[in-house]
Design a protein around this motif. Structure first.
Motif, PDB file in Angstrom:
ATOM      1  N   GLY A 169       0.791  -1.300   0.094  1.00 18.83           N
ATOM      2  CA  GLY A 169       0.165  -0.190   0.134  1.00 18.83           C
ATOM      3  C   GLY A 169       0.891   1.059   0.183  1.00 18.83           C
ATOM      4  O   GLY A 169       2.118   1.288  -0.342  1.00 18.83           O
ATOM      5  N   ASN A 170       0.275   2.370   0.717  1.00 20.24           N
ATOM      6  CA  ASN A 170       1.045   3.495   0.655  1.00 20.24           C
ATOM      7  C   ASN A 170       2.125   3.848   1.392  1.00 20.24           C
ATOM      8  O   ASN A 170       3.060   4.413   1.379  1.00 20.24           O
ATOM      9  N   ASN A 171       1.926   2.864   2.688  1.00 19.03           N
ATOM     10  CA  ASN A 171       3.140   2.853   3.578  1.00 19.03           C
ATOM     11  C   ASN A 171       4.531   2.365   2.747  1.00 19.03           C
ATOM     12  O   ASN A 171       5.455   2.842   2.951  1.00 19.03           O
ATOM     13  N   GLY A 172       4.196   1.260   1.899  1.00 19.97           N
ATOM     14  CA  GLY A 172       5.294   0.913   0.997  1.00 19.97           C
ATOM     15  C   GLY A 172       5.791   2.088   0.085  1.00 19.97           C
ATOM     16  O   GLY A 172       6.926   2.093  -0.068  1.00 19.97           O
ATOM     17  N   GLY A 173       4.984   2.891  -0.253  1.00 17.55           N
ATOM     18  CA  GLY A 173       5.205   3.970  -1.235  1.00 17.55           C
ATOM     19  C   GLY A 173       6.210   5.024  -0.399  1.00 17.55           C
ATOM     20  O   GLY A 173       7.231   5.406  -1.107  1.00 17.55           O
ATOM     21  N   ASP A 174       5.797   5.054   0.919  1.00 19.67           N
ATOM     22  CA  ASP A 174       6.830   6.061   1.444  1.00 19.67           C
ATOM     23  C   ASP A 174       8.368   5.280   1.611  1.00 19.67           C
ATOM     24  O   ASP A 174       9.247   6.088   1.572  1.00 19.67           O
ATOM     25  N   GLY A 175       8.200   4.028   1.836  1.00 19.15           N
ATOM     26  CA  GLY A 175       9.399   3.068   1.840  1.00 19.15           C
ATOM     27  C   GLY A 175      10.374   3.490   0.526  1.00 19.15           C
ATOM     28  O   GLY A 175      11.460   3.723   0.723  1.00 19.15           O
ATOM     29  N   PHE A 176       9.736   3.370  -0.710  1.00 21.87           N
ATOM     30  CA  PHE A 176      10.284   3.795  -1.964  1.00 21.87           C
ATOM     31  C   PHE A 176      11.068   5.222  -2.020  1.00 21.87           C
ATOM     32  O   PHE A 176      12.013   5.341  -2.535  1.00 21.87           O
ATOM     33  N   VAL A 177      10.207   6.037  -1.375  1.00 24.93           N
ATOM     34  CA  VAL A 177      10.844   7.355  -1.194  1.00 24.93           C
ATOM     35  C   VAL A 177      12.097   7.694  -0.230  1.00 24.93           C
ATOM     36  O   VAL A 177      13.043   7.971  -0.776  1.00 24.93           O
ATOM     37  N   VAL A 178      12.030   6.833   0.786  1.00 24.60           N
ATOM     38  CA  VAL A 178      13.181   6.692   1.500  1.00 24.60           C
ATOM     39  C   VAL A 178      14.499   5.926   0.895  1.00 24.60           C
ATOM     40  O   VAL A 178      15.438   6.512   1.161  1.00 24.60           O
ATOM     41  N   ALA A 179      14.104   4.874   0.277  1.00 22.66           N
ATOM     42  CA  ALA A 179      15.113   4.365  -0.446  1.00 22.66           C
ATOM     43  C   ALA A 179      15.741   5.013  -1.545  1.00 22.66           C
ATOM     44  O   ALA A 179      16.984   5.134  -1.383  1.00 22.66           O
ATOM     45  N   ARG A 180      15.125   5.747  -2.020  1.00 20.52           N
ATOM     46  CA  ARG A 180      15.578   6.812  -3.295  1.00 20.52           C
ATOM     47  C   ARG A 180      16.282   7.840  -2.567  1.00 20.52           C
ATOM     48  O   ARG A 180      17.557   8.087  -2.963  1.00 20.52           O
ATOM     49  N   LEU A 181      16.154   8.109  -1.445  1.00 19.71           N
ATOM     50  CA  LEU A 181      16.573   9.414  -0.891  1.00 19.71           C
ATOM     51  C   LEU A 181      17.910   8.963  -0.172  1.00 19.71           C
ATOM     52  O   LEU A 181      19.027   9.751  -0.307  1.00 19.71           O
ATOM     53  N   LEU A 182      17.930   7.879   0.541  1.00 18.23           N
ATOM     54  CA  LEU A 182      19.255   7.511   1.183  1.00 18.23           C
ATOM     55  C   LEU A 182      20.097   6.998   0.020  1.00 18.23           C
ATOM     56  O   LEU A 182      21.295   7.270   0.217  1.00 18.23           O
ATOM     57  N   LYS A 183      19.603   6.375  -1.076  1.00 18.82           N
ATOM     58  CA  LYS A 183      20.718   6.085  -2.270  1.00 18.82           C
ATOM     59  C   LYS A 183      21.350   7.477  -2.774  1.00 18.82           C
ATOM     60  O   LYS A 183      22.488   7.466  -3.065  1.00 18.82           O
ATOM     61  N   GLY A 184      20.428   8.591  -2.759  1.00 18.14           N
ATOM     62  CA  GLY A 184      20.816   9.907  -3.024  1.00 18.14           C
ATOM     63  C   GLY A 184      22.044  10.400  -2.042  1.00 18.14           C
ATOM     64  O   GLY A 184      22.846  11.246  -2.529  1.00 18.14           O
TER      65      GLY A 184
END
Ligand SMILES: NC(=O)C1=CN([C@@H]2O[C@H](COP(=O)(O)OP(=O)(O)OC[C@H]3O[C@@H](n4cnc5c(N)ncnc54)[C@H](O)[C@@H]3O)[C@@H](O)[C@H]2O)[C@@H](O)CC1
Ligand SMILES: [K+]
Length: 245
Positions: A61-76
């Motif tokens: 769900g959207n909780n997972g969506g938050d996770g993809f944002v966190v992943a992208r930001l940490l990768k950044g």
């Protein structure tokens, strides 16, 4: 006095803000992810000082969506990031799907059997380097039934604090498995059917489950992050101002 919300109240506030046209669900999700990263860096300054290793567990769900944002930001930030999805990417809700796609431009997504293998003993012990941070973005306020067994396989491994190889665990919104209404694990009687976390970052206002029953033990430290939603009564105050003008 801190205002504490039910899941339904939180959903209503989000829906009203989006319907008013002032903000999009995607904006809220981006701010939620940013809030998690900021809270992690504030809580553990060593993690902010240099790139580390994270595992991000995303749900359907959207909780997972938050996770993809966190992943992208940490990768950044230069981190090494492994992402696992519990669910079918084709069936992610629209905002989560957008962030899944954005993540896929910069990294891979492992399926759930790979996550179970990743955290199974003895491979968890022997085959993988230490992880500094696990991001729990499996289920948030949308959890309606007990955590599935295959999710619990990973949660049991992470809950075993005799095995500290997972590093710190941060919950996005609420530890997965915990009811945002009752503060108890959604289960048929097993009080441990949820993920024990070190830090919980929730959005806008705390929810009942953070404070009730077993909530504090599962959440540990609770940080409330502003994602730009209006304060309670703001809409009424705006109407009052309009009438006064
Ligand atoms: N625009 C928004 O709605 C925002 C939502 N936010 C995040 O979105 C979360 C709420 O998102 P959702 O309402 O999508 O809910 P969740 O992401 O918490 O979970 C809902 C999904 O899980 C499934 N599900 C529920 N219980 C299950 C179980 N036991 N086993 C398997 N599947 C199960 C549901 O069918 C649904 O697909 C919040 O906790 C927060 O993290 C934030 O991004 C802020 C903005
Ligand atoms: K979560």
């Amino acid at each position: 006095m801190t205002e504490i919300l039910t899941s339904a109240q939180m959903r209503a506030i989000e829906a009203a803000a989006i319907a008013s046209g002032g903000i999009t669900g995607l904006d809220l999700m981006e701010r939620a992810g940013q809030g998690v990263v900021e809270a992690v860096f504030a809580e553990w300054p060593a993690l902010a000082a240099a790139p580390h290793r994270a595992v991000v567990l995303c749900g359907p769900g959207n909780n997972g969506g938050d996770g993809f944002v966190v992943a992208r930001l940490l990768k950044g930030w230069g981190w090494e990031v492994e992402v696992f999805l519990y669910g079918n990417p084709e069936r992610l809700p629209p905002d989560a799907r957008v962030n899944y796609e954005r993540w896929c431009e910069v990294g891979a997504v492992g399926d759930w059997p790979s996550a179970v293998a990743r955290f199974s003993f003895p491979s968890f012990d022997a085959d993988y380097p230490d992880t500094d941070l696990v991001v729990d973005a499996l289920f948030g306020i949308g959890l309606t039934r007990p955590l599935p067994d295959e999710v619990m396989e990973v949660a049991f491994a992470l809950n075993d604090r005799e095995q500290p190889r997972s590093g710190w665990i941060v919950a996005v919104d609420i530890p997965s498995g915990l009811s945002a209404e009752t503060g108890r694990a959604c289960s048929d009687g097993d009080p441990d059917r949820a993920l024990y976390c070190d830090l919980t970052v929730t959005f806008h206002r705390p929810k009942l489950g953070h404070y009730l029953a077993d909530g504090p033990e599962f959440c540990q430290k609770l940080v409330v992050c502003d994602i730009g939603l209006p304060a309670p009564g703001a809409a009424a105050r705006e109407k009052q101002v309009e009438r006064d003008e």
